[in-house]
Design a protein around this motif. Structure first.
Motif, PDB file in Angstrom:
ATOM      1  N   GLY A  21       0.788  -1.221   0.000  1.00  0.00           N
ATOM      2  CA  GLY A  21       0.000   0.000   0.000  1.00  0.00           C
ATOM      3  C   GLY A  21       0.822   1.273   0.000  1.00  0.00           C
ATOM      4  O   GLY A  21       2.034   1.280  -0.252  1.00  0.00           O
ATOM      5  N   ASP A  22       0.144   2.384   0.318  1.00  0.00           N
ATOM      6  CA  ASP A  22       0.767   3.709   0.352  1.00  0.00           C
ATOM      7  C   ASP A  22       1.471   3.932   1.692  1.00  0.00           C
ATOM      8  O   ASP A  22       1.074   3.374   2.720  1.00  0.00           O
ATOM      9  N   ASP A  23       2.504   4.781   1.661  1.00  0.00           N
ATOM     10  CA  ASP A  23       3.172   5.249   2.883  1.00  0.00           C
ATOM     11  C   ASP A  23       3.700   4.111   3.748  1.00  0.00           C
ATOM     12  O   ASP A  23       3.713   4.204   4.979  1.00  0.00           O
ATOM     13  N   CYS A  24       4.143   3.037   3.114  1.00  0.00           N
ATOM     14  CA  CYS A  24       4.756   1.924   3.849  1.00  0.00           C
ATOM     15  C   CYS A  24       6.277   2.114   3.893  1.00  0.00           C
ATOM     16  O   CYS A  24       6.866   2.810   3.064  1.00  0.00           O
ATOM     17  N   ARG A  25       6.898   1.437   4.843  1.00  0.00           N
ATOM     18  CA  ARG A  25       8.360   1.468   4.962  1.00  0.00           C
ATOM     19  C   ARG A  25       8.799   0.051   5.325  1.00  0.00           C
ATOM     20  O   ARG A  25       8.603  -0.392   6.460  1.00  0.00           O
ATOM     21  N   LEU A  26       9.382  -0.648   4.351  1.00  0.00           N
ATOM     22  CA  LEU A  26       9.699  -2.058   4.515  1.00  0.00           C
ATOM     23  C   LEU A  26      11.166  -2.333   4.223  1.00  0.00           C
ATOM     24  O   LEU A  26      11.795  -1.637   3.429  1.00  0.00           O
ATOM     25  N   HIS A  27      11.678  -3.387   4.858  1.00  0.00           N
ATOM     26  CA  HIS A  27      13.034  -3.861   4.606  1.00  0.00           C
ATOM     27  C   HIS A  27      12.950  -5.270   4.029  1.00  0.00           C
ATOM     28  O   HIS A  27      12.176  -6.103   4.497  1.00  0.00           O
ATOM     29  N   GLY A  28      13.762  -5.558   3.015  1.00  0.00           N
ATOM     30  CA  GLY A  28      13.806  -6.899   2.443  1.00  0.00           C
ATOM     31  C   GLY A  28      13.447  -6.918   0.976  1.00  0.00           C
ATOM     32  O   GLY A  28      12.654  -6.100   0.497  1.00  0.00           O
ATOM     33  N   ASN A  29      14.035  -7.861   0.248  1.00  0.00           N
ATOM     34  CA  ASN A  29      13.721  -8.061  -1.155  1.00  0.00           C
ATOM     35  C   ASN A  29      12.348  -8.708  -1.290  1.00  0.00           C
ATOM     36  O   ASN A  29      12.037  -9.649  -0.554  1.00  0.00           O
ATOM     37  N   VAL A  30      11.532  -8.216  -2.229  1.00  0.00           N
ATOM     38  CA  VAL A  30      10.182  -8.744  -2.423  1.00  0.00           C
ATOM     39  C   VAL A  30      10.182  -9.677  -3.621  1.00  0.00           C
ATOM     40  O   VAL A  30      10.587  -9.292  -4.726  1.00  0.00           O
ATOM     41  N   ARG A  31       9.730 -10.916  -3.427  1.00  0.00           N
ATOM     42  CA  ARG A  31       9.659 -11.936  -4.473  1.00  0.00           C
ATOM     43  C   ARG A  31       8.221 -12.426  -4.565  1.00  0.00           C
ATOM     44  O   ARG A  31       7.686 -12.967  -3.592  1.00  0.00           O
ATOM     45  N   ALA A  32       7.571 -12.227  -5.717  1.00  0.00           N
ATOM     46  CA  ALA A  32       6.157 -12.567  -5.836  1.00  0.00           C
ATOM     47  C   ALA A  32       5.792 -12.832  -7.293  1.00  0.00           C
ATOM     48  O   ALA A  32       6.609 -12.644  -8.201  1.00  0.00           O
ATOM     49  N   GLU A  33       4.546 -13.275  -7.530  1.00  0.00           N
ATOM     50  CA  GLU A  33       4.066 -13.532  -8.886  1.00  0.00           C
ATOM     51  C   GLU A  33       3.941 -12.221  -9.661  1.00  0.00           C
ATOM     52  O   GLU A  33       4.429 -12.081 -10.773  1.00  0.00           O
ATOM     53  N   THR A  34       3.264 -11.250  -9.084  1.00  0.00           N
ATOM     54  CA  THR A  34       3.193  -9.878  -9.591  1.00  0.00           C
ATOM     55  C   THR A  34       3.351  -8.962  -8.390  1.00  0.00           C
ATOM     56  O   THR A  34       3.103  -9.372  -7.245  1.00  0.00           O
ATOM     57  N   ILE A  35       3.742  -7.701  -8.631  1.00  0.00           N
ATOM     58  CA  ILE A  35       3.957  -6.764  -7.526  1.00  0.00           C
ATOM     59  C   ILE A  35       3.332  -5.426  -7.886  1.00  0.00           C
ATOM     60  O   ILE A  35       3.579  -4.882  -8.965  1.00  0.00           O
ATOM     61  N   ASP A  36       2.535  -4.891  -6.975  1.00  0.00           N
ATOM     62  CA  ASP A  36       1.926  -3.573  -7.142  1.00  0.00           C
ATOM     63  C   ASP A  36       2.234  -2.771  -5.885  1.00  0.00           C
ATOM     64  O   ASP A  36       1.743  -3.085  -4.795  1.00  0.00           O
ATOM     65  N   VAL A  37       3.061  -1.729  -6.020  1.00  0.00           N
ATOM     66  CA  VAL A  37       3.469  -0.908  -4.882  1.00  0.00           C
ATOM     67  C   VAL A  37       2.757   0.433  -4.970  1.00  0.00           C
ATOM     68  O   VAL A  37       2.723   1.055  -6.035  1.00  0.00           O
ATOM     69  N   GLY A  38       2.213   0.899  -3.860  1.00  0.00           N
ATOM     70  CA  GLY A  38       1.458   2.141  -3.824  1.00  0.00           C
ATOM     71  C   GLY A  38       2.340   3.378  -3.832  1.00  0.00           C
ATOM     72  O   GLY A  38       3.532   3.329  -4.145  1.00  0.00           O
ATOM     73  N   THR A  39       1.762   4.505  -3.436  1.00  0.00           N
ATOM     74  CA  THR A  39       2.449   5.789  -3.512  1.00  0.00           C
ATOM     75  C   THR A  39       3.230   6.082  -2.228  1.00  0.00           C
ATOM     76  O   THR A  39       2.851   5.633  -1.138  1.00  0.00           O
ATOM     77  N   ASP A  40       4.323   6.835  -2.393  1.00  0.00           N
ATOM     78  CA  ASP A  40       5.118   7.337  -1.267  1.00  0.00           C
ATOM     79  C   ASP A  40       5.543   6.233  -0.308  1.00  0.00           C
ATOM     80  O   ASP A  40       5.604   6.425   0.918  1.00  0.00           O
ATOM     81  N   THR A  41       5.851   5.079  -0.863  1.00  0.00           N
ATOM     82  CA  THR A  41       6.348   3.945  -0.074  1.00  0.00           C
ATOM     83  C   THR A  41       7.857   3.822  -0.273  1.00  0.00           C
ATOM     84  O   THR A  41       8.377   4.125  -1.341  1.00  0.00           O
ATOM     85  N   THR A  42       8.548   3.350   0.758  1.00  0.00           N
ATOM     86  CA  THR A  42       9.988   3.124   0.665  1.00  0.00           C
ATOM     87  C   THR A  42      10.273   1.648   0.946  1.00  0.00           C
ATOM     88  O   THR A  42       9.845   1.122   1.987  1.00  0.00           O
ATOM     89  N   ILE A  43      10.969   0.990   0.031  1.00  0.00           N
ATOM     90  CA  ILE A  43      11.360  -0.404   0.202  1.00  0.00           C
ATOM     91  C   ILE A  43      12.876  -0.490   0.105  1.00  0.00           C
ATOM     92  O   ILE A  43      13.459  -0.146  -0.929  1.00  0.00           O
TER      93      ILE A  43
END
Length: 286
Positions: free
Chosen positions: A190-212
């Protein structure tokens, strides 16, 4: 939250979720599918986990906590309302429950437990399994309205409803850690998230103003929302990539077709087998 299929068939990280030191923190509920490994602790409203889920930290639930059989928690379990603990669950710390405690056979809580309400020792946890089996059956036969009511009653009970807060959903057989979020399903962050780690998935949809702080890798399409920062590479095996305005990828991008919004940035190398489309910023008429 409206369900059109099994709710555990997708990784869903709701708006505002953060990885804070050793905990995943969200305003809504936490649903974890069976046989998943969560290296973090979790903090949320209600926490529900299927069988054989491993938590690498503590669980803090403002509402209820339901742990199916053979779950393992590395630290404490703190529950603001009622707790339902299945047989052969192991808790390495202590358990404190503000309401009632319904506990199964052969449960080990190393540092003891206390509850302000009733304590019932039995095996209540087929409730979790039954819930998801019944929910899946309703969806298969097209009873989406009934399924929605069932989930709403579970999540938003007794006047504490927060219908606008989506739950954090971790699908079955997932691995979530500081190193990687690995699922075999689609992932929506979603929006305004702050996550650590590589994301591995079938498809990926990242929202606005998020930091990974990690890379994105998918088999299918990847979308990066406006103003989002990805501190790593972005790779898709068979899909297209859309990078919305003002987003930034601090790494390489590899895909089929690439669509870049106005003022989107890629700091690394672009490898696109198909077309590259670049948006432009519209100027206001003078």
């Amino acid at each position: 939250m409206a369900f059109s299929r099994d709710p555990l068939d997708e990784l869903v990280v709701p708006d505002g979720t953060e990885a804070k030191e050793v905990d995943l923190v969200t305003d809504g509920d936490v649903l974890v599918g069976a046989r998943s490994t969560i290296d973090f602790g979790v903090r949320g409203r209600n926490v529900l986990a299927g069988e054989s889920v491993e938590f690498g930290g503590a669980i803090e639930a403002e509402g209820d906590c339901r742990l199916d059989m053979w779950c393992d928690v590395a630290e404490n379990v703190l529950v603001g309302q009622d707790a339902y603990i299945g047989e052969r669950v192991h808790v390495a710390g202590e358990m404190k429950v503000a309401g009632d405690l319904d506990i199964g056979d052969d449960v080990e809580i190393e540092e003891g437990f206390e509850a302000n309400g009733w304590i019932v020792i039995r095996n209540p946890m087929p409730t979790i399994v039954l819930l998801f089996v019944y929910l899946k059956h309703l969806l298969l036969v097209g009873e989406e309205d009934t399924a929605q009511r069932l989930v709403s009653e579970l999540v938003d009970e007794e006047g504490d409803a927060q219908p606008d807060v989506e739950p954090l959903v971790i699908p079955r057989n997932a691995t979530v850690s500081d190193d990687a979020w690995r699922v075999s399903t689609p992932a929506t962050i979603g929006d305004d998230c702050r996550l650590h780690g590589n994301v591995r998935a079938e498809t990926i949809d990242v929202g606005t103003d998020t930091t990974i702080f990690g890379s994105l890798r998918a088999r299918g399409d990847v979308t990066v929302g406006e103003g989002t920062r990805i501190h790593g590479d972005l790779t898709t095996r068979d899909g297209d990539v859309t990078i919305e305005p003002n987003a930034r990828i601090l790494g390489d991008v590899s895909c089929n077709d690439l669509e870049l919004g106005p003022e989107a940035e890629i700091d690394g190398t672009i490898r696109a087998d198909g077309e590259i489309t670049m948006g432009t910023t519209e100027r206001d008429p003078e």
